[in-house]
Design an enzyme around this catalytic site. Sequence first.
Site, PDB file in Angstrom:
ATOM      1  N   ARG A  43      19.784  13.804 -17.911  1.00 52.45           N
ATOM      2  CA  ARG A  43      19.811  13.760 -16.302  1.00 52.45           C
ATOM      3  C   ARG A  43      20.868  13.428 -15.267  1.00 52.45           C
ATOM      4  O   ARG A  43      21.197  14.098 -14.498  1.00 52.45           O
ATOM      5  CB  ARG A  43      18.594  12.772 -16.105  1.00 52.45           C
ATOM      6  CG  ARG A  43      17.337  12.818 -16.678  1.00 52.45           C
ATOM      7  CD  ARG A  43      16.117  11.965 -15.899  1.00 52.45           C
ATOM      8  NE  ARG A  43      14.911  12.017 -16.489  1.00 52.45           N
ATOM      9  CZ  ARG A  43      13.769  11.445 -15.878  1.00 52.45           C
ATOM     10  NH1 ARG A  43      13.956  10.711 -14.932  1.00 52.45           N
ATOM     11  NH2 ARG A  43      12.743  11.432 -16.459  1.00 52.45           N
ATOM     12  N   LYS A  88       6.243  -1.122 -20.905  1.00 54.15           N
ATOM     13  CA  LYS A  88       6.414  -0.288 -20.129  1.00 54.15           C
ATOM     14  C   LYS A  88       7.444   0.503 -19.901  1.00 54.15           C
ATOM     15  O   LYS A  88       7.583   1.502 -19.904  1.00 54.15           O
ATOM     16  CB  LYS A  88       5.754  -0.913 -18.559  1.00 54.15           C
ATOM     17  CG  LYS A  88       5.803   0.045 -17.475  1.00 54.15           C
ATOM     18  CD  LYS A  88       5.069   1.471 -17.764  1.00 54.15           C
ATOM     19  CE  LYS A  88       4.914   2.575 -16.816  1.00 54.15           C
ATOM     20  NZ  LYS A  88       5.672   2.496 -15.804  1.00 54.15           N
ATOM     21  N   SER A  94       0.787   2.404 -15.884  1.00 54.80           N
ATOM     22  CA  SER A  94       1.386   3.838 -16.060  1.00 54.80           C
ATOM     23  C   SER A  94       0.157   4.710 -15.695  1.00 54.80           C
ATOM     24  O   SER A  94      -1.044   4.439 -16.001  1.00 54.80           O
ATOM     25  CB  SER A  94       1.817   4.128 -17.529  1.00 54.80           C
ATOM     26  OG  SER A  94       2.159   5.434 -17.616  1.00 54.80           O
ATOM     27  N   GLY A  95       0.514   5.691 -15.030  1.00 59.02           N
ATOM     28  CA  GLY A  95      -0.410   6.782 -14.964  1.00 59.02           C
ATOM     29  C   GLY A  95      -0.427   7.697 -13.611  1.00 59.02           C
ATOM     30  O   GLY A  95      -1.056   8.637 -13.030  1.00 59.02           O
ATOM     31  N   VAL A 137       4.871  -3.289  -5.266  1.00 63.12           N
ATOM     32  CA  VAL A 137       5.942  -3.143  -4.268  1.00 63.12           C
ATOM     33  C   VAL A 137       7.021  -2.521  -5.188  1.00 63.12           C
ATOM     34  O   VAL A 137       7.041  -2.557  -6.556  1.00 63.12           O
ATOM     35  CB  VAL A 137       6.296  -4.427  -3.844  1.00 63.12           C
ATOM     36  CG1 VAL A 137       5.117  -4.710  -2.852  1.00 63.12           C
ATOM     37  CG2 VAL A 137       6.678  -5.443  -4.641  1.00 63.12           C
ATOM     38  N   HIS A 176       7.969   2.824 -22.733  1.00 60.93           N
ATOM     39  CA  HIS A 176       6.959   3.618 -22.348  1.00 60.93           C
ATOM     40  C   HIS A 176       7.750   4.807 -21.558  1.00 60.93           C
ATOM     41  O   HIS A 176       7.855   5.988 -21.936  1.00 60.93           O
ATOM     42  CB  HIS A 176       5.848   3.371 -21.689  1.00 60.93           C
ATOM     43  CG  HIS A 176       4.938   4.299 -20.951  1.00 60.93           C
ATOM     44  ND1 HIS A 176       5.423   5.123 -19.791  1.00 60.93           N
ATOM     45  CD2 HIS A 176       3.843   4.818 -21.309  1.00 60.93           C
ATOM     46  CE1 HIS A 176       4.579   5.959 -19.593  1.00 60.93           C
ATOM     47  NE2 HIS A 176       3.567   5.790 -20.245  1.00 60.93           N
ATOM     48  N   ASN A 177       8.369   4.467 -20.490  1.00 59.58           N
ATOM     49  CA  ASN A 177       8.937   5.380 -19.509  1.00 59.58           C
ATOM     50  C   ASN A 177      10.258   5.923 -20.444  1.00 59.58           C
ATOM     51  O   ASN A 177      10.596   7.228 -20.127  1.00 59.58           O
ATOM     52  CB  ASN A 177       9.889   4.614 -18.373  1.00 59.58           C
ATOM     53  CG  ASN A 177       8.750   4.420 -17.196  1.00 59.58           C
ATOM     54  OD1 ASN A 177       7.516   4.203 -17.475  1.00 59.58           O
ATOM     55  ND2 ASN A 177       8.954   4.216 -16.324  1.00 59.58           N
ATOM     56  N   ASN A 218      -0.568  -4.776   3.835  1.00 56.52           N
ATOM     57  CA  ASN A 218       0.882  -4.004   3.925  1.00 56.52           C
ATOM     58  C   ASN A 218       1.409  -4.813   5.079  1.00 56.52           C
ATOM     59  O   ASN A 218       1.034  -5.062   6.018  1.00 56.52           O
ATOM     60  CB  ASN A 218       0.430  -2.650   4.110  1.00 56.52           C
ATOM     61  CG  ASN A 218       1.788  -1.886   3.800  1.00 56.52           C
ATOM     62  OD1 ASN A 218       2.125  -1.493   2.659  1.00 56.52           O
ATOM     63  ND2 ASN A 218       2.390  -1.573   4.663  1.00 56.52           N
ATOM     64  N   ARG A 219       2.856  -4.859   4.869  1.00 56.61           N
ATOM     65  CA  ARG A 219       3.618  -5.523   5.694  1.00 56.61           C
ATOM     66  C   ARG A 219       3.571  -4.714   7.154  1.00 56.61           C
ATOM     67  O   ARG A 219       3.245  -3.548   7.245  1.00 56.61           O
ATOM     68  CB  ARG A 219       5.017  -5.484   5.385  1.00 56.61           C
ATOM     69  CG  ARG A 219       5.584  -4.244   5.173  1.00 56.61           C
ATOM     70  CD  ARG A 219       7.099  -4.356   4.800  1.00 56.61           C
ATOM     71  NE  ARG A 219       7.590  -2.687   4.582  1.00 56.61           N
ATOM     72  CZ  ARG A 219       8.805  -2.359   4.395  1.00 56.61           C
ATOM     73  NH1 ARG A 219       9.769  -3.502   4.152  1.00 56.61           N
ATOM     74  NH2 ARG A 219       9.197  -1.336   4.292  1.00 56.61           N
ATOM     75  N   LEU A 257       0.925  -1.298   0.056  1.00 52.16           N
ATOM     76  CA  LEU A 257      -0.173  -0.080  -0.106  1.00 52.16           C
ATOM     77  C   LEU A 257       0.803   1.065  -0.104  1.00 52.16           C
ATOM     78  O   LEU A 257       0.757   2.138   0.920  1.00 52.16           O
ATOM     79  CB  LEU A 257      -1.015  -0.048   1.291  1.00 52.16           C
ATOM     80  CG  LEU A 257      -2.007  -1.191   1.361  1.00 52.16           C
ATOM     81  CD1 LEU A 257      -2.848  -1.393   2.493  1.00 52.16           C
ATOM     82  CD2 LEU A 257      -2.853  -0.956  -0.040  1.00 52.16           C
ATOM     83  N   GLU A 274       8.896   8.552 -22.362  1.00 60.38           N
ATOM     84  CA  GLU A 274       8.585   9.600 -21.335  1.00 60.38           C
ATOM     85  C   GLU A 274       9.588  10.647 -21.025  1.00 60.38           C
ATOM     86  O   GLU A 274       9.642  11.746 -20.903  1.00 60.38           O
ATOM     87  CB  GLU A 274       8.107   8.997 -19.949  1.00 60.38           C
ATOM     88  CG  GLU A 274       7.824   9.522 -18.846  1.00 60.38           C
ATOM     89  CD  GLU A 274       7.201   8.788 -17.550  1.00 60.38           C
ATOM     90  OE1 GLU A 274       6.417   8.090 -17.756  1.00 60.38           O
ATOM     91  OE2 GLU A 274       8.046   8.693 -16.634  1.00 60.38           O
TER      92      GLU A 274
HETATM   93  C1  6PG Z   1       4.125   6.111 -15.131  1.00 60.20           C
HETATM   94  C2  6PG Z   1       5.564   6.551 -14.774  1.00 60.20           C
HETATM   95  C3  6PG Z   1       5.839   6.126 -13.542  1.00 60.20           C
HETATM   96  C4  6PG Z   1       6.916   6.504 -12.615  1.00 60.20           C
HETATM   97  C5  6PG Z   1       8.379   6.295 -13.266  1.00 60.20           C
HETATM   98  C6  6PG Z   1       9.187   7.330 -13.181  1.00 60.20           C
HETATM   99  O1  6PG Z   1       4.006   5.527 -16.457  1.00 60.20           O
HETATM  100  O2  6PG Z   1       3.287   6.318 -14.442  1.00 60.20           O
HETATM  101  O3  6PG Z   1       6.511   6.260 -15.777  1.00 60.20           O
HETATM  102  O4  6PG Z   1       6.389   4.486 -13.796  1.00 60.20           O
HETATM  103  O5  6PG Z   1       6.865   7.803 -12.456  1.00 60.20           O
HETATM  104  O6  6PG Z   1       8.884   5.320 -12.242  1.00 60.20           O
HETATM  105  O7  6PG Z   1      10.363   7.083 -13.373  1.00 60.20           O
HETATM  106  P1  6PG Z   1      11.860   7.950 -12.813  1.00 60.20           P
HETATM  107  O8  6PG Z   1      11.883   8.008 -11.437  1.00 60.20           O
HETATM  108  O9  6PG Z   1      13.003   7.174 -13.499  1.00 60.20           O
HETATM  109  O10 6PG Z   1      11.791   9.299 -13.631  1.00 60.20           O
END
Ligand code: 6PG
Length: 631
Positions: free
Chosen positions: A455, A354, A299-300, A245, A357-358, A198-199, A176, A361
């Site tokens: 970064r 995913k 994601s979201g 988790v 996706h990141n 939750n633990r 959680l 992102e």
């Molecule tokens: C999502 C985000 C989510 C999270 C990432 C951020 O799709 O909801 O991508 O997974 O915010 O872990 O990643 P960084 O900390 O590497 O920017």
Amino acid sequence: MSEKKNKVFFVMGVSGVGKSTIGNLLSKELGIPFFDGDDFHPKENILKMSKGEPLNDEDRFGWLATLNRLAKKQLKENSCVIVCSALKNNYREILSEGVESNTKWIHLIGSYEMISERMKLRSNHFMPTGLLKSQFDILENPTNAINVNISLTPMEIVEAIKKELKPKSEFGLFGLGVMGKSLSRNLASKNIKLSIFNRHVNGVEENVAINFKNEFEELATTKAFDNVEQFVNSLQQPRKIMLMVNAGKTTDIVIESLVPYLSDGDILIDGGNSNYNETKKRLDYLLSKNIHLIGTGVSGGEEGALKGPSIMPSGDKEVYKTVAPFLDAIAAKDANNLPCCTYVGKEGSGHFVKMVHNGIEYVEMQLLAEVVHILKLSGNNYDVISDILESWKSVADSYLLGITVRILRKKEGADWLVDKIMDKAGNKGTGNWTTIATAELGVPNTLIPTALFARYSSFYKEDRVELNKLYGEATTSTLNLTTDAILKAYQFARIINHFQGLNLISEASKKYEWELNLSEIARIWTNGCIIKSNLMVELVDVLKETSNLLGYEKFVQKIKELKPSTNKVVSQCVLNEIAIPCLSEAVQFFNGYTKANSPANIIQAQRDYFGAHTYQRIDDSSGKFYHTNWN
Ligand code: 6PG
């Protein structure tokens, strides 16, 4: 459901399984009347059976109807236990006719050998053991019964039945944190019977699940636990447990903590940002224990998890079907009201998708940061910049553009909050993995590593401050860009970003034989996720026709229109020493990738010179490799 109100508990099974003993004990435990079906046989049936003749359907129908009338009469008053072999589906239909929703079947199960041994020891039973075989022959196993094995002691059997009679949850959520809490509320609001866990860590994490449950109305019927065994036992089988988790070691520790309490066929859904290679290893490991794993990208962020995330599940397709209704229910909906959740593919492909996706992102975020940087150095304050970005929504809307507008408008007193935020960008590892994956697969996705390294560079704040003293600030003296030119550069780089990201998925799909559907992946990214955008909506149809965006007529036209302004933006930034790594890499990549000839011939010659690595010749189409003695 109450344990004993208005229910008829039919204890069924072949003769000799101990129905009467168990039925009797159960009725005492539940404090309700007990009826032995055998006591209601007409004389003719008893006579037939004692002569060793099996009963036919005709013989049974009247008797079953009598028991059905008994059940109906008892239900008017309270509940009862009735024992009856009820071996066939149509017998059970007669027994429960008109009281189906009040009927609970309890099926006692034992092997032929075990039961015949037991029957031999019984002196006062009217059924000869020879008839047992015919009972096994006609038995049609019920699909809706509580199954209990008779190898347990009678009291253990009754305890097992009582445990099963307690209403169980359909779905479990483990962990959680921010995402787990939001997903729990989302699940509960869809009327899914939920257990949450939750633990327990003394003094640090105590009663997390119970406190959280008490905070939100929609969790009123949710069961909250900080004991793993009780949590697992509260779930219907096959159990469906979503793990929210931390990725990595924590996920392994959590899986190990669950395994001892799980049963064959149970399903774990790993909704964390796990590495796709680790997901594959975990899937194989769990399968060796007859437990399934659905590796799932989610994601979201916090809001998406609560209102509807984009969900990217993978693993065994048949197993996925069992969890699909739950994931579909909580997912965001696309423009056609379809869930932004789809079976992605085999193994860890959901986590791979995913991860990319990141990566996309990371680039989208970096591009927006670069654009804001140029606009700022062009002399605009954040209010003006946010208005400029707001105006871009008509042609380049996206979730990330929207939040950037809001971020730029956030003030702390008279000051902009962004001005107070330390310019060191963090990360949790998915950009790093995408960079490793693209390098390992030999795919030229250059923007994701560029955004990642931007970064990393930002993190060297102290070095940057020191070196700035030596080399000075960006000049900005010849910086003279229109906002339209900056918008065009931004749109150009976004096309390259999406081209590269989708290309990486497509190449991984070929290499691992995942058969991924790019259009469907774009579809589930049109809502709920961080990279949802108008461009993504457009890509859903484009990707039905091609996976090569750069070769697609509509995009060729678009790129030709955007490129001159992009060149201008990038070159002016270079001349003014403004760092725009992703905008300029988009141009560099495009310039190289769209040219028939590259200087790689020089690389090949150098390799052959010092290492005899050989090269191919353009005047020999056979593909033969040559070596030259260069001295
Ligand atoms: C999502 C985000 C989510 C999270 C990432 C951020 O799709 O909801 O991508 O997974 O915010 O872990 O990643 P960084 O900390 O590497 O920017």
